[in-house]
Design a protein around this motif. Structure first.
Motif, PDB file in Angstrom:
ATOM      1  N   GLN A  77      92.220 -13.653 -18.203  1.00  0.00           N
ATOM      2  CA  GLN A  77      92.948 -13.619 -18.786  1.00  0.00           C
ATOM      3  C   GLN A  77      94.720 -12.774 -18.787  1.00  0.00           C
ATOM      4  O   GLN A  77      95.050 -12.892 -19.228  1.00  0.00           O
ATOM      5  CB  GLN A  77      92.980 -13.401 -20.516  1.00  0.00           C
ATOM      6  CG  GLN A  77      92.168 -14.228 -21.586  1.00  0.00           C
ATOM      7  CD  GLN A  77      92.524 -15.532 -21.339  1.00  0.00           C
ATOM      8  OE1 GLN A  77      93.466 -15.611 -21.853  1.00  0.00           O
ATOM      9  NE2 GLN A  77      91.221 -16.743 -21.272  1.00  0.00           N
ATOM     10  N   ALA A  78      94.304 -11.811 -17.961  1.00  0.00           N
ATOM     11  CA  ALA A  78      95.175 -10.692 -17.166  1.00  0.00           C
ATOM     12  C   ALA A  78      96.426 -11.574 -16.051  1.00  0.00           C
ATOM     13  O   ALA A  78      97.978 -11.251 -16.107  1.00  0.00           O
ATOM     14  CB  ALA A  78      94.144 -10.043 -15.993  1.00  0.00           C
ATOM     15  N   LEU A  79      96.643 -12.426 -15.629  1.00  0.00           N
ATOM     16  CA  LEU A  79      97.571 -12.893 -15.424  1.00  0.00           C
ATOM     17  C   LEU A  79      98.752 -13.739 -16.240  1.00  0.00           C
ATOM     18  O   LEU A  79      99.402 -13.426 -15.987  1.00  0.00           O
ATOM     19  CB  LEU A  79      96.967 -14.121 -14.448  1.00  0.00           C
ATOM     20  CG  LEU A  79      97.759 -14.713 -13.478  1.00  0.00           C
ATOM     21  CD1 LEU A  79      98.443 -14.185 -12.425  1.00  0.00           C
ATOM     22  CD2 LEU A  79      97.522 -15.954 -12.650  1.00  0.00           C
ATOM     23  N   PRO A  80      97.668 -14.717 -17.188  1.00  0.00           N
ATOM     24  CA  PRO A  80      98.771 -14.624 -17.710  1.00  0.00           C
ATOM     25  C   PRO A  80      99.648 -14.025 -18.897  1.00  0.00           C
ATOM     26  O   PRO A  80     101.032 -14.154 -19.483  1.00  0.00           O
ATOM     27  CB  PRO A  80      98.604 -15.813 -18.820  1.00  0.00           C
ATOM     28  CG  PRO A  80      96.815 -15.933 -18.726  1.00  0.00           C
ATOM     29  CD  PRO A  80      97.053 -15.289 -17.818  1.00  0.00           C
ATOM     30  N   LEU A  81      98.831 -12.809 -19.353  1.00  0.00           N
ATOM     31  CA  LEU A  81      99.452 -11.215 -19.911  1.00  0.00           C
ATOM     32  C   LEU A  81      99.871 -10.666 -18.732  1.00  0.00           C
ATOM     33  O   LEU A  81     100.850 -10.398 -19.621  1.00  0.00           O
ATOM     34  CB  LEU A  81      98.058 -11.068 -20.254  1.00  0.00           C
ATOM     35  CG  LEU A  81      98.078  -8.985 -20.970  1.00  0.00           C
ATOM     36  CD1 LEU A  81      99.007  -9.608 -22.397  1.00  0.00           C
ATOM     37  CD2 LEU A  81      96.818  -8.428 -21.594  1.00  0.00           C
ATOM     38  N   ILE A  82     100.418 -10.442 -17.451  1.00  0.00           N
ATOM     39  CA  ILE A  82     100.930  -9.476 -17.400  1.00  0.00           C
ATOM     40  C   ILE A  82     102.738 -10.789 -16.558  1.00  0.00           C
ATOM     41  O   ILE A  82     103.250 -10.326 -17.328  1.00  0.00           O
ATOM     42  CB  ILE A  82     100.513  -9.202 -16.044  1.00  0.00           C
ATOM     43  CG1 ILE A  82     101.338  -8.393 -14.660  1.00  0.00           C
ATOM     44  CG2 ILE A  82     100.144 -10.825 -14.812  1.00  0.00           C
ATOM     45  CD1 ILE A  82     101.562  -7.145 -15.876  1.00  0.00           C
ATOM     46  N   GLN A  83     102.342 -11.937 -16.788  1.00  0.00           N
ATOM     47  CA  GLN A  83     103.035 -12.740 -16.679  1.00  0.00           C
ATOM     48  C   GLN A  83     104.027 -13.267 -18.140  1.00  0.00           C
ATOM     49  O   GLN A  83     105.039 -12.393 -17.787  1.00  0.00           O
ATOM     50  CB  GLN A  83     102.825 -14.081 -16.225  1.00  0.00           C
ATOM     51  CG  GLN A  83     102.059 -14.094 -14.894  1.00  0.00           C
ATOM     52  CD  GLN A  83     101.809 -16.627 -14.671  1.00  0.00           C
ATOM     53  OE1 GLN A  83     101.471 -16.668 -16.010  1.00  0.00           O
ATOM     54  NE2 GLN A  83     101.390 -16.504 -13.139  1.00  0.00           N
ATOM     55  N   ALA A  84     102.828 -13.146 -19.469  1.00  0.00           N
ATOM     56  CA  ALA A  84     104.343 -12.709 -20.465  1.00  0.00           C
ATOM     57  C   ALA A  84     104.891 -11.650 -20.644  1.00  0.00           C
ATOM     58  O   ALA A  84     106.020 -11.640 -21.047  1.00  0.00           O
ATOM     59  CB  ALA A  84     102.432 -13.253 -21.310  1.00  0.00           C
ATOM     60  N   LEU A  85     104.304 -10.208 -20.248  1.00  0.00           N
ATOM     61  CA  LEU A  85     104.664  -9.067 -20.153  1.00  0.00           C
ATOM     62  C   LEU A  85     105.948  -9.192 -19.463  1.00  0.00           C
ATOM     63  O   LEU A  85     106.779  -8.474 -19.562  1.00  0.00           O
ATOM     64  CB  LEU A  85     103.318  -7.977 -20.253  1.00  0.00           C
ATOM     65  CG  LEU A  85     102.616  -7.752 -20.981  1.00  0.00           C
ATOM     66  CD1 LEU A  85     102.054  -6.554 -20.497  1.00  0.00           C
ATOM     67  CD2 LEU A  85     103.099  -7.137 -22.746  1.00  0.00           C
ATOM     68  N   ALA A  86     105.377  -9.257 -17.809  1.00  0.00           N
ATOM     69  CA  ALA A  86     107.032  -9.764 -17.328  1.00  0.00           C
ATOM     70  C   ALA A  86     108.045 -10.232 -18.274  1.00  0.00           C
ATOM     71  O   ALA A  86     109.386  -9.455 -17.951  1.00  0.00           O
ATOM     72  CB  ALA A  86     106.481  -9.903 -16.440  1.00  0.00           C
ATOM     73  N   ASN A  87     108.448 -11.212 -18.854  1.00  0.00           N
ATOM     74  CA  ASN A  87     109.268 -11.570 -19.083  1.00  0.00           C
ATOM     75  C   ASN A  87     109.348 -11.777 -20.437  1.00  0.00           C
ATOM     76  O   ASN A  87     110.425 -12.624 -21.166  1.00  0.00           O
ATOM     77  CB  ASN A  87     108.990 -13.013 -19.219  1.00  0.00           C
ATOM     78  CG  ASN A  87     108.226 -14.234 -17.764  1.00  0.00           C
ATOM     79  OD1 ASN A  87     109.615 -13.459 -16.672  1.00  0.00           O
ATOM     80  ND2 ASN A  87     108.241 -15.060 -17.416  1.00  0.00           N
ATOM     81  N   LEU A  88     109.034 -10.498 -20.874  1.00  0.00           N
ATOM     82  CA  LEU A  88     109.304  -9.815 -22.789  1.00  0.00           C
ATOM     83  C   LEU A  88     110.679  -9.262 -22.880  1.00  0.00           C
ATOM     84  O   LEU A  88     110.956  -8.360 -22.001  1.00  0.00           O
ATOM     85  CB  LEU A  88     108.263  -9.486 -23.305  1.00  0.00           C
ATOM     86  CG  LEU A  88     108.121  -8.885 -24.601  1.00  0.00           C
ATOM     87  CD1 LEU A  88     107.622 -10.391 -25.303  1.00  0.00           C
ATOM     88  CD2 LEU A  88     106.518  -8.255 -24.996  1.00  0.00           C
ATOM     89  N   ASP A  89     111.370  -9.891 -23.677  1.00  0.00           N
ATOM     90  CA  ASP A  89     112.537  -9.205 -23.409  1.00  0.00           C
ATOM     91  C   ASP A  89     113.081  -8.797 -25.212  1.00  0.00           C
ATOM     92  O   ASP A  89     112.032  -9.017 -26.149  1.00  0.00           O
ATOM     93  CB  ASP A  89     113.061 -10.740 -23.805  1.00  0.00           C
ATOM     94  CG  ASP A  89     113.836 -11.227 -22.799  1.00  0.00           C
ATOM     95  OD1 ASP A  89     113.337 -10.246 -21.303  1.00  0.00           O
ATOM     96  OD2 ASP A  89     114.045 -12.129 -22.497  1.00  0.00           O
ATOM     97  N   ASN A  90     113.828  -7.252 -24.944  1.00  0.00           N
ATOM     98  CA  ASN A  90     113.412  -7.189 -26.696  1.00  0.00           C
ATOM     99  C   ASN A  90     114.983  -7.853 -27.349  1.00  0.00           C
ATOM    100  O   ASN A  90     115.968  -7.075 -27.903  1.00  0.00           O
ATOM    101  CB  ASN A  90     114.341  -5.631 -26.437  1.00  0.00           C
ATOM    102  CG  ASN A  90     114.163  -4.869 -27.882  1.00  0.00           C
ATOM    103  OD1 ASN A  90     113.318  -5.042 -28.197  1.00  0.00           O
ATOM    104  ND2 ASN A  90     114.683  -3.316 -27.279  1.00  0.00           N
ATOM    105  N   LYS A  91     114.062  -8.478 -28.069  1.00  0.00           N
ATOM    106  CA  LYS A  91     114.570  -9.424 -28.783  1.00  0.00           C
ATOM    107  C   LYS A  91     115.281  -9.229 -30.136  1.00  0.00           C
ATOM    108  O   LYS A  91     115.957  -9.208 -30.780  1.00  0.00           O
ATOM    109  CB  LYS A  91     114.160 -10.859 -29.043  1.00  0.00           C
ATOM    110  CG  LYS A  91     114.594 -11.965 -27.487  1.00  0.00           C
ATOM    111  CD  LYS A  91     113.397 -13.409 -27.984  1.00  0.00           C
ATOM    112  CE  LYS A  91     113.072 -13.668 -26.734  1.00  0.00           C
ATOM    113  NZ  LYS A  91     113.106 -15.800 -27.156  1.00  0.00           N
TER     114      LYS A  91
END
Length: 302
Positions: A1-15
């Protein structure tokens, strides 16, 4: 689960305009990189920061995250905080490490340090977990990812190319520094100085500063120091001591950048011309700014 989690964090914006969002995001990504370095760094961050169409700030953030994770794994949390706060040798405010914290009256964190007065308790040593994974998951994925990409989109914008080259050199230097006193340190040091040597005459001053600083780092992280430069035919493309000393002397006098002159002067004194008669493991890897493909070095067990 680490790969999808780091990808999600990298693309996470402060909406939702969360307070201290970017600091919290960085800490979460560093923690994930420390927990799963093979996936987070080796398979994602190291390649993502030199590929794709990311902005300069995004690439810079990824390089800082990898550096902070390296120091965290090495048990050096003080250096980790420094890598998160500032970039080394890219501007006139050169950051210098040394004995400044031992000078009487020197203020540290708002406090004045006096000789023999309320001495801090010695920090408990922590095992260096970074050394055994430094080569496979940090150093070489980043180095080869950069070398393989620099012949394409990186050359489109010279300003971006120079900035990224300087930041890559700095991050590789952090990896070598974090791995010192471990079995992988000589391997990282030889490849670092070989790569740095191909950039010491770069047209951009920031790249030259970072390349010379990388040479100094490589010579300081292993006990034999300048002996790494004395090699035989068929080994890494390292400069002999005479060449490095001669170049440093010329740069000390002729370079237009004062920080480059200062670093070159230090390098000339650290690496005087001499014969060491020491051999190193052979490798067919030669770093060149005109070559986009390289051969992998001997695999290092994690």
């Amino acid at each position: 689960q680490a790969l999808p989690l780091i990808q999600a964090l990298a693309n996470l914006d402060n909406k939702f305009e969360i307070e201290h969002f970017h600091q919290r995001k960085s800490k979460a990504m560093i923690a994930l990189a420390v927990a799963e370095p093979a996936i987070v760094v080796g398979r994602f961050l190291a390649s993502e920061c030199v590929m794709g169409d990311l902005a300069v700030s995004e690439r810079d953030s990824m390089l800082r995250l990898m550096a902070a994770a390296a120091y965290e794994l090495a048990g050096r949390t003080e250096e980790r905080s420094n890598t998160e706060e500032e970039s080394l040798l890219l501007d006139d405010g050169q950051r210098v490490r040394g004995k400044s914290t031992l000078v009487p009256g020197y203020k540290v964190s708002g406090k004045t340090r006096r000789w023999g007065f309320r001495r801090n308790k010695p920090q408990q040593s922590r095992p260096n977990k970074f050394g055994q994974i430094a080569a496979r998951h940090f150093f070489f994925p980043l180095l080869y990812g950069y070398v393989s990409e620099q012949g394409d989109r990186i050359r489109e914008d010279s300003t971006f190319k120079h900035y990224l080259a300087a930041r890559i050199l700095q991050t590789l230097s952090v990896f070598a520094d974090a791995a010192q006193n471990t079995p992988s340190a000589p391997l990282l040091a030889t490849h670092l100085i070989a790569f740095a040597w191909s950039n010491v005459s770069a047209p951009d001053a920031a790249v030259r500063r970072s390349a010379l600083a990388a040479c100094l780092t490589a010579l300081s992280v292993v006990p034999e120091g300048a002996q790494l430069l004395e090699i035989h035919a068929g080994t890494l493309n390292l400069p002999p001591p005479d060449d490095l000393h001669a170049f440093a002397l010329v740069a000390t006098e002729a370079d237009s950048d004062p920080q480059v002159r200062s670093l070159a002067d230090t390098l000339a004194r650290l690496c005087p011309p001499s014969a060491f008669n020491i051999s190193l493991p052979s490798s067919s890897t030669i770093y060149s700014r005109r070559r986009a493909s390289v051969l992998l070095p001997p695999r290092v067990a994690s």
